[in-house]
Motif scaffolding. Structure first.
Motif, PDB file in Angstrom:
ATOM      1  N   UNK A   1       0.798  -1.145  -0.042  1.00  0.00           N
ATOM      2  CA  UNK A   1       0.139  -0.178  -0.042  1.00  0.00           C
ATOM      3  C   UNK A   1       0.983   1.382   0.301  1.00  0.00           C
ATOM      4  N   UNK A   2       1.791   1.233  -0.931  1.00  0.00           N
ATOM      5  CA  UNK A   2       2.704   2.623  -0.800  1.00  0.00           C
ATOM      6  C   UNK A   2       3.596   2.759   0.153  1.00  0.00           C
ATOM      7  N   UNK A   3       3.774   1.876   1.181  1.00  0.00           N
ATOM      8  CA  UNK A   3       4.558   2.105   2.249  1.00  0.00           C
ATOM      9  C   UNK A   3       6.216   2.420   1.638  1.00  0.00           C
ATOM     10  N   UNK A   4       6.802   2.806   2.829  1.00  0.00           N
ATOM     11  CA  UNK A   4       8.243   3.324   2.564  1.00  0.00           C
ATOM     12  C   UNK A   4       9.297   2.546   3.215  1.00  0.00           C
ATOM     13  N   UNK A   5       9.078   2.217   4.422  1.00  0.00           N
ATOM     14  CA  UNK A   5      10.211   1.310   5.118  1.00  0.00           C
ATOM     15  C   UNK A   5       9.210   0.228   6.111  1.00  0.00           C
ATOM     16  N   UNK A   6      10.008  -0.556   6.846  1.00  0.00           N
ATOM     17  CA  UNK A   6       9.277  -1.556   7.083  1.00  0.00           C
ATOM     18  C   UNK A   6       8.282  -1.248   8.363  1.00  0.00           C
ATOM     19  N   UNK A   7       7.124  -1.715   8.341  1.00  0.00           N
ATOM     20  CA  UNK A   7       5.952  -1.350   9.058  1.00  0.00           C
ATOM     21  C   UNK A   7       6.324  -1.820  10.572  1.00  0.00           C
ATOM     22  N   UNK A   8       6.793  -0.761  11.596  1.00  0.00           N
ATOM     23  CA  UNK A   8       7.006  -1.350  12.882  1.00  0.00           C
ATOM     24  C   UNK A   8       7.221  -0.235  14.036  1.00  0.00           C
ATOM     25  N   UNK A   9       8.144  -0.504  14.709  1.00  0.00           N
ATOM     26  CA  UNK A   9       8.725   0.500  15.439  1.00  0.00           C
ATOM     27  C   UNK A   9       9.289   1.761  15.030  1.00  0.00           C
ATOM     28  N   UNK A  10      10.114   1.752  14.157  1.00  0.00           N
ATOM     29  CA  UNK A  10      10.896   2.769  13.455  1.00  0.00           C
ATOM     30  C   UNK A  10       9.897   3.368  12.707  1.00  0.00           C
ATOM     31  N   UNK A  11       8.993   2.839  11.831  1.00  0.00           N
ATOM     32  CA  UNK A  11       8.082   3.531  11.049  1.00  0.00           C
ATOM     33  C   UNK A  11       7.285   4.371  11.781  1.00  0.00           C
ATOM     34  N   UNK A  12       6.686   3.843  13.001  1.00  0.00           N
ATOM     35  CA  UNK A  12       5.966   4.978  13.959  1.00  0.00           C
ATOM     36  C   UNK A  12       6.657   5.876  14.578  1.00  0.00           C
ATOM     37  N   UNK A  13       7.939   5.559  14.898  1.00  0.00           N
ATOM     38  CA  UNK A  13       8.874   6.727  15.546  1.00  0.00           C
ATOM     39  C   UNK A  13       9.252   7.714  14.456  1.00  0.00           C
ATOM     40  N   UNK A  14       9.168   7.603  13.223  1.00  0.00           N
ATOM     41  CA  UNK A  14       9.378   8.623  12.260  1.00  0.00           C
ATOM     42  C   UNK A  14       8.142   9.214  11.558  1.00  0.00           C
ATOM     43  N   UNK A  15       6.929   8.465  11.853  1.00  0.00           N
ATOM     44  CA  UNK A  15       5.667   8.898  11.409  1.00  0.00           C
ATOM     45  C   UNK A  15       5.655   8.571   9.940  1.00  0.00           C
ATOM     46  N   UNK A  16       6.401   7.494   9.205  1.00  0.00           N
ATOM     47  CA  UNK A  16       6.538   7.181   7.935  1.00  0.00           C
ATOM     48  C   UNK A  16       5.797   5.953   7.643  1.00  0.00           C
ATOM     49  N   UNK A  17       5.024   6.021   6.535  1.00  0.00           N
ATOM     50  CA  UNK A  17       4.127   4.713   6.475  1.00  0.00           C
ATOM     51  C   UNK A  17       5.038   3.609   6.280  1.00  0.00           C
ATOM     52  N   UNK A  18       4.567   2.393   6.954  1.00  0.00           N
ATOM     53  CA  UNK A  18       5.110   1.194   6.714  1.00  0.00           C
ATOM     54  C   UNK A  18       4.784   0.242   5.654  1.00  0.00           C
ATOM     55  N   UNK A  19       5.711  -0.795   5.436  1.00  0.00           N
ATOM     56  CA  UNK A  19       5.285  -2.033   4.825  1.00  0.00           C
ATOM     57  C   UNK A  19       5.119  -3.182   5.562  1.00  0.00           C
ATOM     58  N   UNK A  20       4.225  -3.633   5.757  1.00  0.00           N
ATOM     59  CA  UNK A  20       4.254  -4.862   6.638  1.00  0.00           C
ATOM     60  C   UNK A  20       5.032  -6.038   6.165  1.00  0.00           C
ATOM     61  N   UNK A  21       5.438  -6.919   7.217  1.00  0.00           N
ATOM     62  CA  UNK A  21       6.441  -8.103   6.794  1.00  0.00           C
ATOM     63  C   UNK A  21       5.218  -8.973   5.992  1.00  0.00           C
ATOM     64  N   UNK A  22       4.190  -8.867   6.282  1.00  0.00           N
ATOM     65  CA  UNK A  22       3.110  -9.894   5.475  1.00  0.00           C
ATOM     66  C   UNK A  22       3.018  -9.612   4.088  1.00  0.00           C
ATOM     67  N   UNK A  23       3.379  -8.311   3.449  1.00  0.00           N
ATOM     68  CA  UNK A  23       3.202  -8.240   2.192  1.00  0.00           C
ATOM     69  C   UNK A  23       4.219  -9.094   1.547  1.00  0.00           C
ATOM     70  N   UNK A  24       5.630  -9.184   1.911  1.00  0.00           N
ATOM     71  CA  UNK A  24       6.322 -10.301   1.370  1.00  0.00           C
ATOM     72  C   UNK A  24       5.994 -11.655   1.731  1.00  0.00           C
ATOM     73  N   UNK A  25       5.674 -11.944   2.927  1.00  0.00           N
ATOM     74  CA  UNK A  25       5.183 -13.236   3.193  1.00  0.00           C
ATOM     75  C   UNK A  25       4.102 -13.706   2.325  1.00  0.00           C
ATOM     76  N   UNK A  26       3.078 -12.918   1.986  1.00  0.00           N
ATOM     77  CA  UNK A  26       2.070 -13.390   1.284  1.00  0.00           C
ATOM     78  C   UNK A  26       2.386 -13.819  -0.159  1.00  0.00           C
ATOM     79  N   UNK A  27       3.102 -12.809  -0.619  1.00  0.00           N
ATOM     80  CA  UNK A  27       3.853 -13.271  -2.086  1.00  0.00           C
ATOM     81  C   UNK A  27       4.817 -14.376  -2.013  1.00  0.00           C
TER      82      UNK A  27
END
Length: 423
Positions: A186-212
């Motif tokens: 969904x257009x995320x920029x970095x790994x979805x998690x602690x750092x993305x929340x800290x930076x306020x940057x949209x994350x990519x969940x690991x599940x995006x890779x895992x489902x593929x």
């Protein structure tokens, strides 16, 4: 007759049962003899104290040619490859125009004839990487492509991916799959998690890779055909590949040096050189990537070499994904995996040369009589600092800038010709 003698090298070539000090005689581009005390004739390299390995095979490279040659081109990319001990590479198809036709395949192969590495081509599975219309795979094969991928994007249309996976073995081609669910990403920029929340940057969940990854494995199992999984970065994808191998599914997989040497915490500096796709993940993911390399779940180490200009990388959130890696891949891998006792040098050579050559079905990854003299001489004890101003490609976007690494490529030999010497 062009002759080269490599004297007193510690030869490491696991597929050929070599782990010893000896000389290597090269005539007209091929290895003709491996023995002690070969008489010196022609050109001589004194390799005392150096380790001779098969030239590295990087099965995941973006050369940006045609279409974005301000970032990299075939010639400059292969100079970077040679500086990293890479003698064979697979060029991904997200060029401009896409490598989805015979003309573009032939253009790449023709330009690569004078390059400092052997360039192999991955043609795209769908036209323009859009997943709307399949390419003519037979045409791509006839033009010289050896692999198929929509890398840069996943093949969204599972039917087209399935058809490519069925045709590829019949044509002697390898399907290499970028595994990602774009709807989850969904257009995320970095790994979805602690750092993305800290930076306020949209994350990519690991599940995006895992489902593929799960989809590609399911197809390979159902069709009983091979699939190669690109740039594995998550602990769940490692587990999926491991389980599939236990069940006899014909799956192989690669990871990249940044996925076993760095975590998402690097992104706290808001430096876009640390942004790539898939993104840097968590410490737990790194642990499992290393576990997968140790137990054979992950067959290969490739770079996903992706050049971008400093201007493009200047804006942390707007910058394109990707980092360069061919010049540092051996040293990073040796530093983080062999120096730490996680792998032996023989196991590393398998991951970086022997296995990728076997997966792609190319004549590489060996040091034995009769094969092309594609070789790298490395000093396993030399420490060096990654200086972006001394890199050989056009772009400088390496996440390893300023890092002190161990293991320096001193010579790279392609077809018996020295194409790189560290002076």
């Amino acid at each position: 007759m062009n002759t080269l003698v490599i004297k007193n090298a510690h030869i490491v070539s696991p597929s050929d049962g070599l782990d010893k000090v000896a000389d290597v005689l090269v005539k007209d581009g091929k290895i003709t003899r491996i023995a002690e005390n070969i008489s010196t004739e022609g050109n001589v390299i004194d390799a005392d104290g150096l380790t001779l390995i098969p030239g590295l095979v990087d099965m995941h490279v973006h050369l940006r040619d045609p279409g974005q040659t301000h970032k990299e081109d075939i010639i400059s990319g292969c100079k970077a490859a040679a500086a990293g001990g890479v003698t064979s590479l697979l060029a991904m198809p997200n060029t401009i125009p896409t490598t989805d036709n015979a003309e573009t395949v032939k253009y790449i192969l023709d330009k690569a004839k004078n390059a400092d590495a052997n360039v192999y081509v991955a043609g795209s599975i769908t036209k323009g990487l859009k997943s709307l219309e399949p390419t003519d795979i037979e045409e791509l094969k006839s033009a010289g492509a050896i692999a198929l991928s929509d890398d840069g994007r996943p093949v969204e249309n599972t039917k087209y991916l399935s058809e490519a996976m069925k045709k590829a073995p019949q044509l002697g081609m390898t399907v290499v799959a970028h595994c990602e669910d774009l709807f989850l990403a969904d257009g995320g920029k970095i790994n979805g998690g602690e750092v993305s929340k800290n930076l306020g940057v949209k994350g990519i969940p690991a599940a995006a890779e895992d489902c593929g990854t799960a989809r590609e494995i399911a197809l390979a199992a159902a069709l009983d055909v091979p699939i190669h999984i690109c740039h594995v970065s998550t602990k769940t994808s490692v587990a999926l590949v491991r389980d599939a191998k236990r069940r006899g599914v014909k799956v192989t997989a690669e990871t990249a040096p940044h996925y076993f040497s760095m975590t998402e915490k690097e992104l706290l500096a808001k430096d876009a050189d640390f942004r790539m796709n898939p993104p840097l993940r968590t410490h737990e993911d790194v642990v499992e990537i290393i576990s997968g390399l140790k137990d054979g779940t992950l067959d290969a180490i490739a770079t996903d070499h992706a050049p971008h200009t400093p201007e493009e990388k200047s804006d942390f959130e707007k910058a394109p994904n990707g980092s360069i890696g061919m010049e540092t891949s051996f040293a990073v891998s040796y530093t983080y995996l062999v120096k730490t006792g996680l792998l032996t040098i023989s196991e590393l050579v398998e991951k970086m040369s022997t296995n990728p050559a076997e997966i792609l079905g190319i004549n590489a990854g060996h040091i034995k009589v009769g094969v092309p003299a594609d070789l790298a001489l490395v000093d396993l004890n030399e420490e060096w600092v990654v200086d972006v101003d001394k890199l050989h490609g056009k772009s400088k976007n390496t996440p390893f800038k300023g890092k002190t690494l161990c293991g320096k490529v001193k010579y790279t030999i392609l077809g018996g010709k020295t194409v790189f010497e560290d002076k």
